[in-house]
Design a protein around this motif. Structure first.
Motif, short mmCIF file in Angstrom:
data_model
loop_
_atom_site.label_atom_id
_atom_site.label_comp_id
_atom_site.label_asym_id
_atom_site.label_seq_id
_atom_site.Cartn_x
_atom_site.Cartn_y
_atom_site.Cartn_z
N GLN A 108 43.16 43.24 21.28
CA GLN A 108 43.69 42.04 21.94
C GLN A 108 42.76 41.03 21.99
O GLN A 108 43.17 39.85 21.79
N MET A 109 41.37 41.18 22.23
CA MET A 109 40.59 40.15 21.98
C MET A 109 40.31 39.66 20.69
O MET A 109 40.11 38.21 20.44
N ASP A 110 40.58 40.27 19.58
CA ASP A 110 40.26 39.86 18.19
C ASP A 110 41.48 39.10 17.91
O ASP A 110 41.24 37.79 17.18
N VAL A 111 42.75 39.32 18.29
CA VAL A 111 43.91 38.18 18.22
C VAL A 111 43.82 37.10 18.94
O VAL A 111 43.71 35.79 18.50
N ASN A 112 43.64 37.25 20.24
CA ASN A 112 44.10 36.12 21.18
C ASN A 112 42.82 35.40 21.31
O ASN A 112 42.92 34.15 21.66
N TYR A 113 41.57 35.82 21.29
CA TYR A 113 40.29 34.94 21.34
C TYR A 113 39.76 34.68 20.14
O TYR A 113 39.47 33.42 19.82
N PHE A 114 39.21 35.79 19.52
CA PHE A 114 38.50 35.76 18.26
C PHE A 114 39.21 34.84 16.94
O PHE A 114 38.64 34.01 16.35
N GLY A 115 40.68 35.03 17.30
CA GLY A 115 41.33 34.44 15.92
C GLY A 115 41.57 32.97 16.42
O GLY A 115 41.43 32.15 15.59
N ALA A 116 41.61 32.52 17.79
CA ALA A 116 41.68 31.22 18.12
C ALA A 116 40.36 30.58 17.80
O ALA A 116 39.93 29.19 17.34
N LEU A 117 39.28 31.30 18.05
CA LEU A 117 37.95 30.65 17.77
C LEU A 117 37.64 30.44 16.52
O LEU A 117 37.02 29.51 15.86
N ALA A 118 37.87 31.35 15.59
CA ALA A 118 37.88 31.24 14.10
C ALA A 118 38.55 29.89 13.64
O ALA A 118 37.86 29.16 13.05
N ALA A 119 39.58 29.84 14.08
CA ALA A 119 40.56 28.55 13.66
C ALA A 119 39.95 27.36 14.18
O ALA A 119 39.96 26.50 13.53
N THR A 120 39.52 27.35 15.40
CA THR A 120 38.89 26.31 15.84
C THR A 120 37.75 25.65 15.22
O THR A 120 37.43 24.57 14.72
N ARG A 121 36.73 26.70 15.07
CA ARG A 121 35.47 26.66 14.25
C ARG A 121 35.91 26.28 12.89
O ARG A 121 35.30 25.11 12.16
N ALA A 122 36.87 26.68 12.28
CA ALA A 122 37.28 26.34 10.78
C ALA A 122 37.53 24.67 10.58
O ALA A 122 37.34 24.09 9.65
N VAL A 123 38.44 24.01 11.79
CA VAL A 123 38.95 22.91 11.72
C VAL A 123 37.88 21.63 12.01
O VAL A 123 38.13 20.61 11.75
N LEU A 124 36.82 22.15 13.00
CA LEU A 124 36.14 21.21 13.59
C LEU A 124 35.31 20.01 12.42
O LEU A 124 35.12 18.99 12.52
N PRO A 125 34.82 20.94 11.31
CA PRO A 125 33.88 19.92 10.61
C PRO A 125 34.94 18.73 9.78
O PRO A 125 34.30 17.49 9.88
N GLY A 126 36.15 19.19 9.42
CA GLY A 126 37.01 17.96 8.99
C GLY A 126 37.27 17.05 10.27
O GLY A 126 37.02 15.66 9.78
N MET A 127 37.61 17.35 11.29
CA MET A 127 37.62 16.51 12.35
C MET A 127 36.63 15.89 12.91
O MET A 127 37.04 14.47 13.07
N ARG A 128 35.55 16.37 12.86
CA ARG A 128 34.41 15.40 13.18
C ARG A 128 34.16 14.34 11.97
O ARG A 128 33.71 13.23 12.26
#
Length: 282
Positions: A108-128
């Protein structure tokens, strides 16, 4: 439905059903580009047929961090960058804390939290680098209030809430906005499509309290399709909110919840002062 001044590129997880399916259609219908993920991309085929090169379907299990990073890189390579991330993938494990197996809790934590965390961290360099971006985290009213028989599910949302509130303060200087979306009650079959626990009769009262609480609060099912216009309005807002409730009845529930929290802390403030101790040197 309002139309953006210039087309945006979106990355949306959990796009094959529920709210995500409505949002995918709305994003593409107004002329934006969309990379949409699902564990089974066959459900996305109709969108591919209708929207052609504006649409990039991606097979993805968000609990696979490396695959999440690859999906983001593929989207950036195809469309030139990601303007809007919507972390929508998730499931809802219904069960009392003791009923939930450890493996279920971790999944549950892997999908709902760590999945969102991974996608968030992945898009940040380009957005910055572009000094612009919108990150929309699909939380829940249960990210602000915890109900019986949903403790593990809501723990993932509380984690998402804390991470995202900190993130919003960290990335505002880079022109990136973070919004937590708090859906209240929508008929999306989320629970029915999610893993189930082995129910223990000892906690039948907890499940009854969950449903009785929702009824007492007056929560009524909202229209999933109507959330699309609200989603687009968030993205189009020059200064979007950190949190927004989707549906009605939530404000009243939160007023009751927060008033109760403060009252409880005030009632036991004498212990807070006892724990503080005397000022040094007194």
């Amino acid at each position: 439905m309002s139309k953006a001044m210039t087309p945006r590129t979106w990355f949306l997880t959990g796009a094959s059903r529920g709210l995500g399916a409505h949002w995918a259609e709305a994003v593409l219908a107004r002329g934006d580009r969309l990379a949409a993920t699902a564990r089974d991309i066959a459900a996305l085929a109709p969108l591919s047929e209708r929207y052609g090169d504006h649409f990039l379907p991606l097979r993805l299990d968000v609990s696979d961090t490396a695959a999440v990073r690859d999906a983001v890189r593929s989207t950036e390579a195809t469309f030139g960058g990601i303007d809007v991330l919507v972390n929508n993938a998730g499931h809802m494990l219904v069960g009392a804390v003791e009923e939930v197996e450890e493996e279920q809790a971790r999944a549950q934590m892997d999908v709902n939290y760590f999945g969102a965390l991974a996608a968030t961290r992945a898009v940040l360099p380009g957005m910055r680098e572009r000094r612009a971006g919108r990150i929309l985290q699909v939380s829940s009213l249960g990210g602000l209030v915890a109900y019986p028989a949903l403790g593990i599910y809501q723990a993932t949302k509380w984690a998402l809430e804390a991470m995202s509130e900190s993130l919003a303060a960290e990335v505002a200087a880079h022109g990136i906005h973070v919004t937590l979306i708090e859906p209240i009650m929508f008929p999306t079959d989320l629970a029915a499509a999610s893993p189930q626990v082995a129910q223990d009769p000892a906690y039948a009262h907890a499940r009854q309290a969950l449903y009785a609480g929702a009824e007492a609060a007056g929560f009524t099912p909202g229209d999933p399709a109507a959330t699309s216009e609200a989603l687009l309005a968030i993205v189009d807002a020059p200064e979007p909110p950190l949190r927004v409730l989707f549906g009605t009845g939530g404000l009243e529930a939160l007023r009751t919840e927060y008033a109760g929290r403060l009252a409880g802390l005030e009632q036991w403030d004498h212990l807070s002062r006892l724990a503080q101790g005397k000022p040094s040197g007194s």
